[in-house]
Design an enzyme around this catalytic site. Structure first.
Site, mmCIF file in Angstrom:
data_model
loop_
_atom_site.group_PDB
_atom_site.id
_atom_site.type_symbol
_atom_site.label_atom_id
_atom_site.label_comp_id
_atom_site.label_asym_id
_atom_site.label_seq_id
_atom_site.Cartn_x
_atom_site.Cartn_y
_atom_site.Cartn_z
ATOM 1 N N ARG A 237 -5.849 -5.391 -1.201
ATOM 2 C CA ARG A 237 -4.931 -6.527 -1.216
ATOM 3 C C ARG A 237 -5.352 -7.444 -2.358
ATOM 4 O O ARG A 237 -6.555 -7.633 -2.621
ATOM 5 C CB ARG A 237 -4.999 -7.313 0.105
ATOM 6 C CG ARG A 237 -4.304 -6.652 1.274
ATOM 7 C CD ARG A 237 -2.794 -6.601 1.082
ATOM 8 N NE ARG A 237 -2.085 -6.034 2.227
ATOM 9 C CZ ARG A 237 -1.726 -4.760 2.348
ATOM 10 N NH1 ARG A 237 -2.018 -3.883 1.395
ATOM 11 N NH2 ARG A 237 -1.049 -4.355 3.411
ATOM 12 N N GLU A 266 3.013 -11.110 -4.946
ATOM 13 C CA GLU A 266 3.845 -9.940 -5.250
ATOM 14 C C GLU A 266 5.305 -10.272 -4.986
ATOM 15 O O GLU A 266 5.584 -10.974 -4.004
ATOM 16 C CB GLU A 266 3.403 -8.755 -4.392
ATOM 17 C CG GLU A 266 1.974 -8.322 -4.741
ATOM 18 C CD GLU A 266 1.463 -7.171 -3.864
ATOM 19 O OE1 GLU A 266 2.254 -6.592 -3.103
ATOM 20 O OE2 GLU A 266 0.261 -6.871 -3.952
ATOM 21 N N HIS A 285 2.446 -2.109 -6.260
ATOM 22 C CA HIS A 285 2.056 -1.865 -4.856
ATOM 23 C C HIS A 285 2.655 -0.536 -4.362
ATOM 24 O O HIS A 285 3.472 -0.513 -3.445
ATOM 25 C CB HIS A 285 2.496 -3.032 -3.963
ATOM 26 C CG HIS A 285 1.711 -3.088 -2.667
ATOM 27 N ND1 HIS A 285 1.366 -4.258 -2.051
ATOM 28 C CD2 HIS A 285 1.212 -2.105 -1.886
ATOM 29 C CE1 HIS A 285 0.693 -4.001 -0.930
ATOM 30 N NE2 HIS A 285 0.587 -2.691 -0.818
HETATM 31 C C1 DGY Z 1 -0.036 -0.823 3.641
HETATM 32 O O1 DGY Z 1 0.375 0.099 4.346
HETATM 33 O O2 DGY Z 1 -0.715 -1.748 4.082
HETATM 34 C C2 DGY Z 1 0.369 -0.778 2.221
HETATM 35 O O3 DGY Z 1 -0.457 -1.530 1.409
HETATM 36 C C3 DGY Z 1 1.772 -1.275 2.104
HETATM 37 O O4 DGY Z 1 1.802 -2.625 2.422
#
Ligand code: DGY
Length: 325
Positions: A237, A266, A285
């Protein structure tokens, strides 16, 4: 009477049909202003929610007095106030496992792309600027045999270690809450303190969840501990990293490059200083973003939600304290 499910992520026709067999479904097609207004209208009747990429805070959830379950189509659960959900006995589930290998593939793609400068050099070809054989100014650095440092040795960390160890002959070092003997045995991996890992790894890869404890774990002090050869990879993250400090480190040559799939905010704005640096590969992402894996995640979320609404414990229950079964 059928329960009411509010869906804020589109499902494939077979999954939609499955859900509609069991529940009355309101689909919010997009999370723009109109979609959010639709969501506000639907929440008062909702027993279940299914979707991703939406911060579901208490103010929003207070509009849903009948809510029993949320099925997140993600492994990360940083968009939810888990204490609040538990207090209200709302069951939160996620979609681990099905995305592990795909997300590790993304991590390795960033490792290879940054080390071998794939995007930068492919752009030279595309621009018609490949006029002679590349020389040292365009050389990359090897991946095989280099030390892979993994911060957060969960499922995705292990899948990354597997690729590095067996595929690229990389010594594996890792940092996590506590040493993991099984991982050490499988990948010949060695546990390190955070500082030691940052100093030693050629590739520093973040695969840990965002929590109060990990927020801004990597800042100016930690970048200063890395070496000018270090390549920094983040598939966890964005908020685990102090992005401004990372920009400074890249500009100052404190690290060689960064491969980033996640950002503090994002979508990443086109004016982000990260995009003004030549040594950053930024992807939108896409950790789990393949047709197969996204479908598997959605199926997993549907299973979790239908189980919860039927009074059964969902397989991937996150807030186990909310379960009264
Ligand atoms: C997750 O599954 O957490 C991915 O990063 C998509 O948000």
């Amino acid at each position: 009477m059928k329960k009411h499910v509010v869906l804020y992520k589109k499902l494939s026709p077979p999954l939609m049909a499955r859900l509609q067999q069991q529940a009355e479904v309101t689909l919010i097609e997009s999370l723009d202003a109109a979609g959010l207004a639709q969501l506000h209208d639907a929440l008062p009747r909702a027993h279940g929610l299914l979707g991703a990429s939406l911060k579901l805070d208490a103010a929003l959830l207070d509009l849903a007095p009948h809510l029993q379950a949320i099925a997140s189509v993600s492994v990360g659960v940083d968009n939810y106030d888990i204490d609040y959900l538990t207090e209200r006995r709302i069951l939160l589930s996620n979609t681990p496992d099905v995305l592990t290998e795909t997300t590790a593939d993304t991590g390795f793609a960033l490792i290879l792309t940054t080390a071998r400068r794939v995007v930068e050099l492919a752009n030279i070809v595309r621009a018609g600027e490949w006029t002679r054989n590349v020389g040292p100014a365009h050389f990359g650095t090897d991946v095989h045999g280099k030390t892979l440092g993994i911060i957060g040795m969960g499922r995705i960390g292990e899948a990354l270690a597997q690729r590095g160890h067996f595929g690229f002959g990389m010594p594996i070092i890792y940092h996590s809450h506590s040493p993991k003997p099984a991982v050490e045995q499988r990948f010949d991996a060695q546990y390190r303190s955070l500082a030691a890992l940052l100093q030693e790894a050629d590739f520093v890869c973040l695969t840990l969840p965002l929590t109060a404890e990990t927020e801004r774990l990597i800042g100016a002090e930690q970048f200063a501990q890395m070496r000018p050869e270090t390549i920094f990879i983040n598939i966890s993250r964005g908020k685990v990293v102090d992005e401004a400090a990372m920009v400074d480190a890249l500009r100052a040559g404190q690290i060689r490059a960064a491969g980033l799939d996640v950002f503090e905010r994002e979508p990443l704005g086109s004016d982000s200083p990260l995009l003004q640096t030549h040594n950053v590969v930024a992807t939108p992402h896409i950790g789990s973003a393949t047709h197969e894996t996204r479908e598997a995640m959605a199926a997993c979320a549907v299973d979790n939600l239908l189980a919860a609404l039927a009074g059964e414990r969902p397989q991937n229950l996150v807030n186990t304290d909310a379960w009264q079964g």
